[in-house]
Scaffold this motif. Structure first.
Motif, short mmCIF file in Angstrom:
data_model
loop_
_atom_site.label_atom_id
_atom_site.label_comp_id
_atom_site.label_asym_id
_atom_site.label_seq_id
_atom_site.Cartn_x
_atom_site.Cartn_y
_atom_site.Cartn_z
N VAL A 65 3.67 -7.21 17.39
CA VAL A 65 2.97 -8.53 17.18
C VAL A 65 2.42 -8.75 15.66
CG1 VAL A 65 1.77 -10.50 18.09
CG2 VAL A 65 2.92 -9.12 19.98
N PRO A 66 3.12 -9.51 15.02
CA PRO A 66 2.19 -9.42 13.80
C PRO A 66 0.92 -10.08 13.98
CG PRO A 66 4.26 -10.62 13.73
CD PRO A 66 4.05 -10.36 15.11
N SER A 67 0.07 -9.73 12.80
CA SER A 67 -1.39 -10.17 12.56
C SER A 67 -1.76 -10.41 11.28
CB SER A 67 -2.31 -9.10 13.55
OG SER A 67 -2.15 -7.87 12.89
N LEU A 68 -2.74 -11.25 10.97
CA LEU A 68 -3.27 -11.42 9.82
C LEU A 68 -4.27 -10.64 9.11
CD1 LEU A 68 -3.73 -15.37 9.81
CD2 LEU A 68 -2.15 -14.09 8.08
N TYR A 69 -4.11 -10.01 7.83
CA TYR A 69 -5.20 -9.47 7.28
C TYR A 69 -6.45 -9.90 7.06
CZ TYR A 69 -2.27 -5.20 6.35
OH TYR A 69 -1.61 -4.03 6.24
N THR A 70 -7.51 -9.79 7.48
CA THR A 70 -8.85 -10.45 7.62
C THR A 70 -9.70 -9.91 6.25
OG1 THR A 70 -9.98 -8.98 8.84
CG2 THR A 70 -8.57 -10.50 9.88
N GLU A 71 -10.81 -10.68 5.96
CA GLU A 71 -11.75 -10.52 5.07
C GLU A 71 -12.59 -9.28 5.07
OE1 GLU A 71 -13.98 -13.80 3.25
OE2 GLU A 71 -12.91 -15.18 4.75
N GLN A 95 -5.57 -20.88 3.62
CA GLN A 95 -5.62 -20.12 2.40
C GLN A 95 -4.38 -19.32 2.24
OE1 GLN A 95 -7.73 -16.31 3.30
NE2 GLN A 95 -8.37 -17.21 5.42
N GLU A 96 -4.28 -18.43 1.29
CA GLU A 96 -3.18 -17.61 1.05
C GLU A 96 -3.29 -16.66 2.14
OE1 GLU A 96 -0.96 -17.93 -2.02
OE2 GLU A 96 -1.79 -19.83 -1.10
N GLN A 97 -1.83 -16.02 2.56
CA GLN A 97 -2.13 -15.05 3.68
C GLN A 97 -1.23 -13.73 3.33
OE1 GLN A 97 -0.17 -18.42 6.04
NE2 GLN A 97 -1.54 -18.17 7.44
N MET A 98 -1.46 -12.73 4.09
CA MET A 98 -0.79 -11.71 4.21
C MET A 98 -0.78 -11.29 5.84
SD MET A 98 -0.43 -8.10 1.93
CE MET A 98 -2.08 -7.53 2.33
N TRP A 99 0.45 -11.08 6.30
CA TRP A 99 0.73 -10.71 7.77
C TRP A 99 1.14 -9.08 7.89
CZ3 TRP A 99 0.15 -13.80 12.11
CH2 TRP A 99 0.11 -14.99 11.58
N ARG A 100 0.49 -8.51 8.55
CA ARG A 100 0.76 -7.07 8.85
C ARG A 100 1.85 -7.42 9.91
NH1 ARG A 100 -3.87 -6.23 10.74
NH2 ARG A 100 -4.49 -4.75 9.15
N VAL A 101 3.03 -6.67 9.66
CA VAL A 101 4.21 -6.77 10.56
C VAL A 101 4.56 -5.42 10.93
CG1 VAL A 101 6.52 -7.78 11.00
CG2 VAL A 101 4.89 -8.78 9.30
N PRO A 102 3.85 -4.87 11.82
CA PRO A 102 4.42 -3.36 12.57
C PRO A 102 5.55 -3.56 13.21
CG PRO A 102 2.50 -4.13 13.60
CD PRO A 102 2.67 -5.27 13.04
N PRO A 103 6.52 -2.49 12.97
CA PRO A 103 7.82 -2.54 13.63
C PRO A 103 7.88 -2.97 15.15
CG PRO A 103 7.94 -0.75 12.13
CD PRO A 103 6.41 -1.22 12.20
N GLY A 104 8.52 -3.88 15.34
CA GLY A 104 8.52 -4.26 16.80
C GLY A 104 7.45 -4.70 17.61
N ASP A 106 0.73 -1.16 0.15
CA ASP A 106 -0.03 0.04 0.01
C ASP A 106 0.83 1.35 0.12
OD1 ASP A 106 0.99 -0.26 2.41
OD2 ASP A 106 -0.94 0.15 3.59
N ARG A 107 2.20 1.19 -0.39
CA ARG A 107 3.26 2.35 -0.33
C ARG A 107 2.94 3.03 1.00
NH1 ARG A 107 5.37 3.27 -5.31
NH2 ARG A 107 7.00 4.49 -4.08
N SER A 108 2.89 2.46 1.99
CA SER A 108 2.75 3.14 3.42
C SER A 108 4.20 3.27 4.04
CB SER A 108 1.93 2.17 4.55
OG SER A 108 2.53 0.95 4.62
N GLY A 109 5.19 2.75 3.56
CA GLY A 109 6.18 2.55 4.05
C GLY A 109 6.77 1.29 5.06
N THR A 110 5.75 0.45 5.22
CA THR A 110 5.74 -0.49 6.11
C THR A 110 5.48 -1.76 5.23
OG1 THR A 110 5.61 0.70 8.30
CG2 THR A 110 5.12 -1.69 8.36
N PRO A 111 6.47 -2.60 5.18
CA PRO A 111 6.17 -3.81 4.31
C PRO A 111 5.30 -4.70 5.00
CG PRO A 111 8.36 -3.46 4.15
CD PRO A 111 7.84 -2.55 5.14
N ALA A 112 4.49 -5.43 4.47
CA ALA A 112 3.75 -6.76 4.99
C ALA A 112 4.20 -7.89 4.17
CB ALA A 112 2.22 -6.68 4.69
N LEU A 113 4.00 -8.86 4.98
CA LEU A 113 4.70 -10.44 4.38
C LEU A 113 3.42 -11.25 3.86
CD1 LEU A 113 6.92 -12.39 4.64
CD2 LEU A 113 6.03 -13.07 6.59
N ARG A 114 3.63 -11.45 2.38
CA ARG A 114 2.71 -12.24 1.84
C ARG A 114 3.13 -13.47 1.81
NH1 ARG A 114 -1.13 -9.74 -2.51
NH2 ARG A 114 -1.19 -11.93 -2.88
#
Length: 526
Positions: free
Chosen positions: A249-255, A238-247, A218-226
């Motif tokens: 806890v990671p969390s999954l993007y949801t429907e 299913q296929e996944q994309m994890w939100r990984v905010p600096p430092g 999303d060009r936010s400056g913070t990469p997510a993990l596909r």
């Protein structure tokens, strides 16, 4: 000529004018000297990557191959600029068995590329010593990988961190009683603690990853993990994309946030901005068909993008679901996937390595690699046979890198139980080009996570600097951009975490080193 005939003639002329230049690839496997095979039984049915990076310091990409049951190997590039491909095998320190994949990255910021070796067993970080020599660094860097079937990798630098964050993707447990029909094991995140790595953080749920990619979707400056997952083994995933905010806890993007439920035999991931809107599209290789995802956004509302993707592979002609030559009509099996502008017309083309998993009767045995050329109208045209890369070997990994530094991406493909193949890109009449290398002081020397932007008359062409994706291997070094007819271009870098450099004008057909605190520096071999 009647009216209908005139219209047909005009349409045919227009279609012909819009056809992309078909590249010419010349196979030079035997003459190159490279001899590497990805060997082994069921526990090596996935993987088989190759890395392209400069370990000798001369600017030419060298090659590191995973060998499976055979030893991994490193090949120094002896090619002359613009000449035939030539390599020699060197004793490098990476010669170990069980290697499924290999990715270059400069972990400690010393200007020398290190190597991540994915393995069937304990994965190993190898510290680069220069002159294509490496030593094990797991203990000195605090990296503690488990005994696992490691099948995917990606890396990024979180904001403020001195060292990279590493993601390891794992597959099924080969020690289970019902192997190879076991359950998926945990994917792991390794965050740095200063200039060492902390313990592994499990990413649960995990669904048998075969490719991972940190990408700033999303060009936010913070990469997510596909993560691309193999539906053959996971239960309910299913296929996944994890939100990984600096430092944090990671969390999954949801429907609820826009992420669509998708189940495929996910093999590889590649990203590139194909339509010039500044956001990456994603190619996902699979069995039976392949996906091409583009971001859907509500126009004009000013809101941040949602991770809502539409699959456009079929209307764009990128589905590549069956062999296009050879007579086998059964479904294809896609592995390594990568974008590269192979004819320098400014439009990124799409390569997909193909090969049956292991004599699976419902899938094609004669399954040629794809080379899909991106046309003016945004659709893709198959050119693998015409371009000369329609190999029927059982392929796995690959890379498109300019091995002889002539401005045209060459092709390397690894094969299961057979020698890897090398093709030199010998396209006549290709457009102009740039090759750019990033260099910044301090951590993340190669600018992983940056966006390279090239401004031409038709708009801005961009690509993200990433580590990961593909099938068990990747590249680092020169980032290639085709320029078409343009004899100069404006370039800039949006550095990791959002700081944009100034636009600079550079001449076409050259190599430039880009830094945040200096003007573009021209480079030439020797």
């Amino acid at each position: 000529m009647n009216r209908l005939a005139l219209i047909a003639s005009l349409l045919a002329t227009a279609a012909q004018a819009e056809e992309p230049l078909v590249p010419s690839f010349v196979e030079e496997t035997e003459a190159s000297g490279v001899a590497s095979s990805y060997d082994g039984g069921w526990e090596y049915m996935v993987g088989g990557g190759v890395a392209a990076f400069d370990c000798s310091g001369d600017g030419f990409p060298d090659l590191a191959f995973a060998g499976g049951e055979s030893a991994a190997s490193l090949w120094r590039n002896l090619s002359a600029q613009g000449g035939p491909l030539r390599f020699e095998k060197v004793e490098s320190g990476i010669e170990m068995d069980g290697v499924t994949g290999t990715y270059p990255l400069d972990v400690d910021g010393d200007g020398v590329q290190d190597l991540m070796l994915l393995r069937q067993g304990e994965s190993v970080l190898m510290r680069g010593l220069g002159a294509c020599r490496f030593e094990r660094a797991d203990e000195s860097w605090g990296f503690r990988a488990p005994d696992a079937w490691t099948s995917a990798f990606s890396a990024t630098w979180e904001d403020g961190a001195e060292w990279p964050t590493l993601a390891l993707g794992t597959y099924i447990d080969p020690k289970e009683e019902f192997f190879p029909w076991g359950t998926c094991t945990d994917n792991l995140l390794f965050r740095p603690e200063g200039r060492r790595f902390g313990g592994p953080l499990p990413l649960r749920p995990s669904y048998c990853a075969l490719s991972m990619l940190f990408s700033d979707w999303d060009r936010s400056g913070t990469p997510a993990l596909r993560i691309a997952n193999d539906r053959e083994y996971y239960k309910g995933g299913q296929e996944q994309m994890w939100r990984v905010p600096p430092g944090a806890v990671p969390s999954l993007y949801t429907e609820a946030e826009g992420w669509k439920y998708l189940r495929i035999w996910g093999m590889g991931i590649a990203s590139r901005d194909l339509d010039g809107d500044g956001y990456p599209e994603y190619a996902l290789s699979s069995m039976m068909d392949n996906k091409l995802q583009t971001l859907m956004r509500a126009p004009g509302d000013g809101a941040a993008p949602r991770p809502d993707y539409s699959d456009v592979a079929f209307p764009k002609g990128a589905i590549a679901q069956r062999p296009y030559t050879g007579g086998d009509v059964r479904p294809s099996t896609g592995w390594h996937v990568e974008f590269a502008d192979v004819n320098n017309d400014t439009r990124p083309d799409l390569f997909i390595a193909k090969g049956n998993v292991d004599e699976m009767p419902d899938f094609a045995a004669q399954d040629p690699n794809n080379l899909l050329l991106l046309c003016d109208d945004g659709t893709f045209r198959e050119a693998g046979l015409e371009a000369g890369i329609a190999s029927m070997a059982v392929s796995r990994g690959g890379t498109l890198a300019d091995l002889n530094l002539d401005g045209l991406p060459d092709l390397v493909v690894t094969n299961r139980r057979a020698n890897a193949q090398l093709w030199r890109n010998a396209t006549e009449g290709a457009g102009h080009w740039l090759e750019l290398r990033l260099e910044q002081p301090g951590p993340n020397r190669d600018g992983v996570g940056a966006w390279i932007e090239v401004r031409l008359a038709d708009g801005v062409h961009s690509r993200e600097v990433t580590v990961g994706g593909g099938q068990a291997g990747g590249s680092m070094g020169w980032w290639h951009m085709g320029l078409g007819a343009a004899e100069e271009a404006e370039v800039r870098v949006v550095w990791p975490h959002g700081e944009a450099g100034e636009w600079e004008t550079v001449r076409a057909d050259g190599f430039y080193v880009l830094s945040p605190d200096a003007a573009a520096r021209a480079w030439s071999p020797g």
